[in-house]
Design a protein around this motif. Structure first.
Motif, PDB file in Angstrom:
ATOM      1  N   VAL A  59       0.803  -1.178   0.056  1.00  0.00           N
ATOM      2  CA  VAL A  59       0.075   0.010  -0.079  1.00  0.00           C
ATOM      3  C   VAL A  59       0.996   1.205   0.016  1.00  0.00           C
ATOM      4  O   VAL A  59       1.745   1.406   0.820  1.00  0.00           O
ATOM      5  CB  VAL A  59      -0.977   0.221   1.169  1.00  0.00           C
ATOM      6  CG1 VAL A  59      -1.630   1.329   1.456  1.00  0.00           C
ATOM      7  CG2 VAL A  59      -1.978  -1.229   1.223  1.00  0.00           C
ATOM      8  N   ALA A  98       0.727   4.902   0.887  1.00  0.00           N
ATOM      9  CA  ALA A  98       0.063   5.696   2.130  1.00  0.00           C
ATOM     10  C   ALA A  98       0.596   6.836   2.529  1.00  0.00           C
ATOM     11  O   ALA A  98       1.857   6.952   2.519  1.00  0.00           O
ATOM     12  CB  ALA A  98      -0.436   4.770   3.119  1.00  0.00           C
ATOM     13  N   THR A 150      -0.081  -1.679   7.369  1.00  0.00           N
ATOM     14  CA  THR A 150      -1.156  -0.620   6.521  1.00  0.00           C
ATOM     15  C   THR A 150      -2.388  -0.841   7.220  1.00  0.00           C
ATOM     16  O   THR A 150      -3.030   0.126   7.546  1.00  0.00           O
ATOM     17  CB  THR A 150      -0.939  -0.392   5.264  1.00  0.00           C
ATOM     18  OG1 THR A 150      -1.171  -1.465   4.559  1.00  0.00           O
ATOM     19  CG2 THR A 150       0.648  -0.004   4.758  1.00  0.00           C
ATOM     20  N   GLY A 185      -4.828   5.683   2.325  1.00  0.00           N
ATOM     21  CA  GLY A 185      -4.217   4.807   1.428  1.00  0.00           C
ATOM     22  C   GLY A 185      -4.587   5.417   0.017  1.00  0.00           C
ATOM     23  O   GLY A 185      -5.518   5.634  -0.539  1.00  0.00           O
ATOM     24  N   VAL A 231      -9.343   1.095  -1.502  1.00  0.00           N
ATOM     25  CA  VAL A 231      -7.929   1.790  -1.850  1.00  0.00           C
ATOM     26  C   VAL A 231      -7.760   1.332  -3.163  1.00  0.00           C
ATOM     27  O   VAL A 231      -7.735   0.063  -3.537  1.00  0.00           O
ATOM     28  CB  VAL A 231      -6.717   1.327  -1.058  1.00  0.00           C
ATOM     29  CG1 VAL A 231      -5.672   2.040  -1.684  1.00  0.00           C
ATOM     30  CG2 VAL A 231      -7.054   1.647   0.555  1.00  0.00           C
TER      31      VAL A 231
END
Length: 324
Positions: A129, A131, A211, A222, A237
């Motif tokens: 991810v 982020a 995450t 995200g 996301v």
């Protein structure tokens, strides 16, 4: 009986005894605790998954499986130790996608990433991810890319070490988006997320283990998941590929040991590990962390790693990333 015949008979007895001893040792495996090492910090993805799997293996094998973290050099310190361990099956290693990335990224390693290991089985597959802190000005990945283009070499992103998959995921994103960002490596574990929340870095590129809880708590936002399509555990996301077409990075974890471990031990470890991955409580825990749980044969894992090394070499060459 003449002396030559007597010597021959003694040698035959010794060879037979040694063979029987070896066979007995393999049948009794394991007769003592097993160490499952990994190359990243406590509390990180490899550590969390290693502990879940070790619990299942301990129950299946009837002996303790002790998790040992040896962080550093993108996991290569632990890999070097495991490659040089005695070939008895008592030192296992949780390899990560970074194992293949390092093989592609480094000009030389103190071990052969394929030939110096006996693969046992893959464990899980997963994406990363991208982020930022929830209070950050970036609302979308497009916002991040726009600022990175306007202000080259000002935004920072984390990884769990030079040559890690997170590192290459960031380099690939920079290359494909046509931007320049600053890579800030750490030893892994909770270091990157703590740096993000503490304001020491701008962008986090990390696993779902790290995450997902923060996304659920609302402490981070995200901007993109590195799978080709939305990932089942974080459907809100969007894929990075929606903003940067063609971008995709996935990673994996699998267990290996040193080469020349007796085949009966390898077969037992593979059989028991795959049984562990089918245990409802183990599988549920791993899936709850956002993982695609998938065991396989030693040959499957070996072929996958060789293929991943080749793939990352092509990525590095195409992106013009300098090898270490």
């Amino acid at each position: 009986m003449g002396i030559p015949k007597m010597i021959g008979a003694i040698i035959a007895v010794l060879v037979c005894a040694l063979a029987n001893s070896g066979a007995s040792a393999q049948e009794d495996y394991p007769s003592r605790p097993i160490t499952l090492t990994h190359g990243f910090g406590a509390g990180g993805n490899a550590d969390a998954i290693a502990r879940i799997v070790a619990d299942g293996l301990s129950r299946r094998l009837g002996k303790p499986v002790i998790v040992e973290a040896r962080p550093g050099a993108g996991g290569n310190i632990a890999s070097d130790r495991a490659a040089k361990a005695a070939p008895d099956g008592y030192t296992l290693i949780m390899l990560t996608g970074g194992h293949a990335v390092s093989a592609a990224m480094y000009k030389a390693l103190p071990f052969d990433p394929v030939e110096d290991f006996q693969m046992i089985s893959t464990v899980v597959f997963f994406p990363f991810v991208v982020a930022v802190k929830s209070s950050h000005r970036f609302q979308t990945l497009a916002d991040l890319i726009a600022e990175a283009k306007a202000k080259p070499d000002t935004l920072t992103y984390s990884s769990v070490g030079v040559g890690s998959t997170q590192h290459l995921a960031g380099e690939l994103l920079s290359s494909m988006a046509g931007v320049r960002m600053i890579h800030v490596p750490s030893k892994g574990g909770g270091g990157p997320i703590n740096d993000l929340l503490g304001g020491q870095i701008d962008i986090l590129i990390d696993t779902l283990t790290i995450t997902a809880p923060q996304l659920a708590a609302g402490t981070i936002r995200g901007l993109g998941v590195t799978s080709e399509k939305p990932w089942f555990s974080i459907p809100g996301v969007p894929p990075v590929a929606a903003t940067v077409p063609g971008y995709e990075v996935r990673s994996w974890l699998g267990i290996a040991t040193s080469k020349n471990v007796p085949q009966p031990v390898v077969e037992k470890l593979n059989r028991e590990l795959r049984a562990v991955l089918d245990m409802p409580d183990i599988k549920d825990k791993l899936q709850a962390m956002g993982n695609d749980v998938r065991g396989g044969s030693p040959g499957d894992m070996r072929s996958m790693i060789s293929s991943e090394i080749s793939r990352w070499k092509r990525v590095i060459d195409a992106a013009g990333i300098p090898r270490q």
